[in-house]
Design a protein around this motif. Structure first.
Motif, PDB file in Angstrom:
ATOM      1  N   ILE A  26       0.881  -1.239   0.186  1.00 16.99           N
ATOM      2  CA  ILE A  26      -0.018   0.088   0.073  1.00 16.99           C
ATOM      3  C   ILE A  26       1.055   1.183  -0.278  1.00 16.99           C
ATOM      4  CG2 ILE A  26      -1.673   1.196   1.231  1.00 16.99           C
ATOM      5  CD1 ILE A  26      -2.673  -1.466   2.509  1.00 16.99           C
ATOM      6  N   LYS A  27       0.708   2.198  -0.967  1.00 20.03           N
ATOM      7  CA  LYS A  27       1.552   3.373  -1.007  1.00 20.03           C
ATOM      8  C   LYS A  27       0.960   4.695  -0.488  1.00 20.03           C
ATOM      9  CE  LYS A  27       4.960   3.239  -2.796  1.00 20.03           C
ATOM     10  NZ  LYS A  27       6.455   3.395  -2.501  1.00 20.03           N
ATOM     11  N   ARG A  28      -0.303   4.680  -0.635  1.00 23.02           N
ATOM     12  CA  ARG A  28      -0.937   6.163  -0.344  1.00 23.02           C
ATOM     13  C   ARG A  28      -1.483   6.165   1.223  1.00 23.02           C
ATOM     14  NH1 ARG A  28      -1.269  11.107  -0.472  1.00 23.02           N
ATOM     15  NH2 ARG A  28      -2.818  12.332  -1.513  1.00 23.02           N
ATOM     16  N   ILE A  29      -0.807   7.099   1.833  1.00 14.02           N
ATOM     17  CA  ILE A  29      -1.541   7.642   3.229  1.00 14.02           C
ATOM     18  C   ILE A  29      -1.874   9.041   3.500  1.00 14.02           C
ATOM     19  CG2 ILE A  29       0.837   7.646   4.068  1.00 14.02           C
ATOM     20  CD1 ILE A  29      -0.098   6.797   6.759  1.00 14.02           C
ATOM     21  N   ILE A  30      -2.886   9.362   4.094  1.00 15.71           N
ATOM     22  CA  ILE A  30      -3.197  10.812   4.271  1.00 15.71           C
ATOM     23  C   ILE A  30      -3.463  10.956   5.599  1.00 15.71           C
ATOM     24  CG2 ILE A  30      -5.149  12.524   3.699  1.00 15.71           C
ATOM     25  CD1 ILE A  30      -5.683  10.913   1.410  1.00 15.71           C
ATOM     26  N   THR A  31      -2.665  11.637   6.354  1.00 17.66           N
ATOM     27  CA  THR A  31      -2.778  12.168   7.764  1.00 17.66           C
ATOM     28  C   THR A  31      -3.267  13.336   8.120  1.00 17.66           C
ATOM     29  OG1 THR A  31      -0.734  12.779   8.351  1.00 17.66           O
ATOM     30  CG2 THR A  31      -0.831  10.453   7.949  1.00 17.66           C
ATOM     31  N   ASP A  78       9.244   5.765   1.751  1.00 20.32           N
ATOM     32  CA  ASP A  78       9.008   5.532   0.269  1.00 20.32           C
ATOM     33  C   ASP A  78       7.379   5.915  -0.012  1.00 20.32           C
ATOM     34  OD1 ASP A  78      11.654   5.437  -0.561  1.00 20.32           O
ATOM     35  OD2 ASP A  78      11.559   3.194  -0.254  1.00 20.32           O
ATOM     36  N   LEU A  79       6.481   6.198   1.005  1.00 17.61           N
ATOM     37  CA  LEU A  79       5.349   6.202   0.760  1.00 17.61           C
ATOM     38  C   LEU A  79       4.683   7.563   0.360  1.00 17.61           C
ATOM     39  CD1 LEU A  79       4.012   5.038   4.272  1.00 17.61           C
ATOM     40  CD2 LEU A  79       4.350   3.582   2.213  1.00 17.61           C
ATOM     41  N   GLU A  80       3.688   7.083  -0.407  1.00 15.32           N
ATOM     42  CA  GLU A  80       2.983   8.563  -1.066  1.00 15.32           C
ATOM     43  C   GLU A  80       1.942   9.394  -0.226  1.00 15.32           C
ATOM     44  OE1 GLU A  80       1.055   6.907  -4.411  1.00 15.32           O
ATOM     45  OE2 GLU A  80       3.059   6.821  -5.436  1.00 15.32           O
ATOM     46  N   TRP A  81       2.727  10.283   1.000  1.00 19.41           N
ATOM     47  CA  TRP A  81       1.844  10.678   1.852  1.00 19.41           C
ATOM     48  C   TRP A  81       1.497  12.185   1.720  1.00 19.41           C
ATOM     49  CZ3 TRP A  81       4.710  15.141   3.727  1.00 19.41           C
ATOM     50  CH2 TRP A  81       5.933  15.042   3.391  1.00 19.41           C
ATOM     51  N   PHE A 139     -11.287  18.299   3.033  1.00 24.02           N
ATOM     52  CA  PHE A 139     -10.467  18.613   2.327  1.00 24.02           C
ATOM     53  C   PHE A 139      -9.489  17.199   2.441  1.00 24.02           C
ATOM     54  CE2 PHE A 139      -5.784  19.704   1.965  1.00 24.02           C
ATOM     55  CZ  PHE A 139      -5.735  20.197   0.909  1.00 24.02           C
ATOM     56  N   ALA A 140      -9.376  16.864   3.357  1.00 23.27           N
ATOM     57  CA  ALA A 140      -8.395  15.436   3.505  1.00 23.27           C
ATOM     58  C   ALA A 140      -9.028  14.191   2.813  1.00 23.27           C
ATOM     59  CB  ALA A 140      -8.206  15.151   5.230  1.00 23.27           C
ATOM     60  N   TYR A 141     -10.325  14.238   3.094  1.00 22.61           N
ATOM     61  CA  TYR A 141     -11.137  12.997   2.131  1.00 22.61           C
ATOM     62  C   TYR A 141     -10.655  13.449   0.573  1.00 22.61           C
ATOM     63  CZ  TYR A 141     -14.717  10.458  -0.198  1.00 22.61           C
ATOM     64  OH  TYR A 141     -15.448   9.629  -1.017  1.00 22.61           O
ATOM     65  N   HIS A 142     -10.795  14.587   0.035  1.00 20.24           N
ATOM     66  CA  HIS A 142     -10.626  14.723  -1.422  1.00 20.24           C
ATOM     67  C   HIS A 142      -9.349  14.483  -1.775  1.00 20.24           C
ATOM     68  CE1 HIS A 142     -14.771  15.998  -1.944  1.00 20.24           C
ATOM     69  NE2 HIS A 142     -14.702  16.959  -1.106  1.00 20.24           N
ATOM     70  N   GLN A 143      -8.284  14.333  -0.925  1.00 23.49           N
ATOM     71  CA  GLN A 143      -6.936  13.991  -1.346  1.00 23.49           C
ATOM     72  C   GLN A 143      -6.867  12.486  -1.877  1.00 23.49           C
ATOM     73  OE1 GLN A 143      -4.796  16.642  -1.670  1.00 23.49           O
ATOM     74  NE2 GLN A 143      -7.027  17.468  -0.887  1.00 23.49           N
ATOM     75  N   TYR A 158      -0.737  17.334  -3.761  1.00 22.24           N
ATOM     76  CA  TYR A 158      -0.060  17.507  -2.503  1.00 22.24           C
ATOM     77  C   TYR A 158       0.720  16.229  -2.041  1.00 22.24           C
ATOM     78  CZ  TYR A 158      -2.457  21.882  -2.396  1.00 22.24           C
ATOM     79  OH  TYR A 158      -2.925  22.893  -2.936  1.00 22.24           O
ATOM     80  N   MET A 159       1.362  15.383  -3.049  1.00 21.79           N
ATOM     81  CA  MET A 159       2.036  14.240  -2.633  1.00 21.79           C
ATOM     82  C   MET A 159       3.388  14.513  -1.974  1.00 21.79           C
ATOM     83  SD  MET A 159       0.956  10.872  -3.056  1.00 21.79           S
ATOM     84  CE  MET A 159      -0.100  11.220  -4.595  1.00 21.79           C
TER      85      MET A 159
END
Length: 206
Positions: A95-100, A145-148, A187-191, A197-198
């Motif tokens: 899993i690469k994508r994480i939004i915090t 190396d994650l896409e945060w 806004f966080a959800y729409h990411q 903003y990777m």
């Protein structure tokens, strides 16, 4: 989309969950107290566990495509202690994508070059403990190396959903003093649908 949400019982996390469920996504939440999850239906999988338990984190990652972390600091080091476990489990499961959700304190200072806001004269907080905790989590993600993406709200009252706000990469928008829980969550959800903003922190304010 199959989403793993951590911090689903918090103010921002519960609103992110509502967005995900309203758009028909498959949502998995890892919580210590399942009874705090409201409006249960087949769109949400509730797993009882602890983000500080490596096995719990690894197992709940299985089958998901993206992670959203809305964990608070709560006066302890849970956030920084669990972030290495999250990164490891994401790597193990591909899993690469994480939004915090972070805090404006970890954005770059505009008045003191080379410092973060919580380290500078821009900070109005009497204590920097929460910002220090978010800073540790940020550094862990930055070294991965994650896409945060780290969404960094300033003062966060419940407020209401205004729908218009300002954002700025790595800085707080000039004069920004607050942003509601609802608009932060939106806004966080729409990411999930954006790569703009990777690998960035994003300041958000009215």
């Amino acid at each position: 989309m199959k989403i793993l949400l951590l911090g689903a019982t918090g103010r921002v996390g519960s609103e992110i969950a509502a967005h995900a469920r309203s758009e028909g996504h498959s949502l998995t939440v890892l919580v210590r107290h399942p009874e705090k999850i409201e409006n249960r239906d087949e769109s949400i999988t509730i797993v009882q566990g602890n983000v500080l338990n490596q096995l719990d984190i690894s197992q709940v990652m299985l089958g998901n495509e993206v992670v959203i972390c809305a964990l608070g600091t709560d006066g302890d080091t849970t956030l920084s202690d669990c972030m290495p476990l999250i990164v490891e489990a994401m790597n193990n499961h591909g899993i690469k994508r994480i939004i915090t959700i972070g805090t404006a304190g970890i954005l770059n200072s505009k008045t003191n070059q080379g410092l973060l806001r919580y380290q500078s004269s821009e900070s109005k907080r009497r204590t920097t403990r929460a910002a220090e905790e978010h800073h540790k989590a940020y550094l862990i993600l930055k070294q991965s190396d994650l896409e945060w993406t780290i969404v960094c709200p300033t003062y966060l009252p419940l407020g209401e959903a205004v729908g218009t706000y300002r954002v700025e990469r790595d800085y707080l928008p000039d004069g920004g003093t607050e942003i509601s829980v609802y608009d932060t969550a939106a806004f966080a959800y729409h990411q999930l649908k954006s790569r703009e903003y990777m690998r960035s922190r994003v300041g958000i304010a009215y």
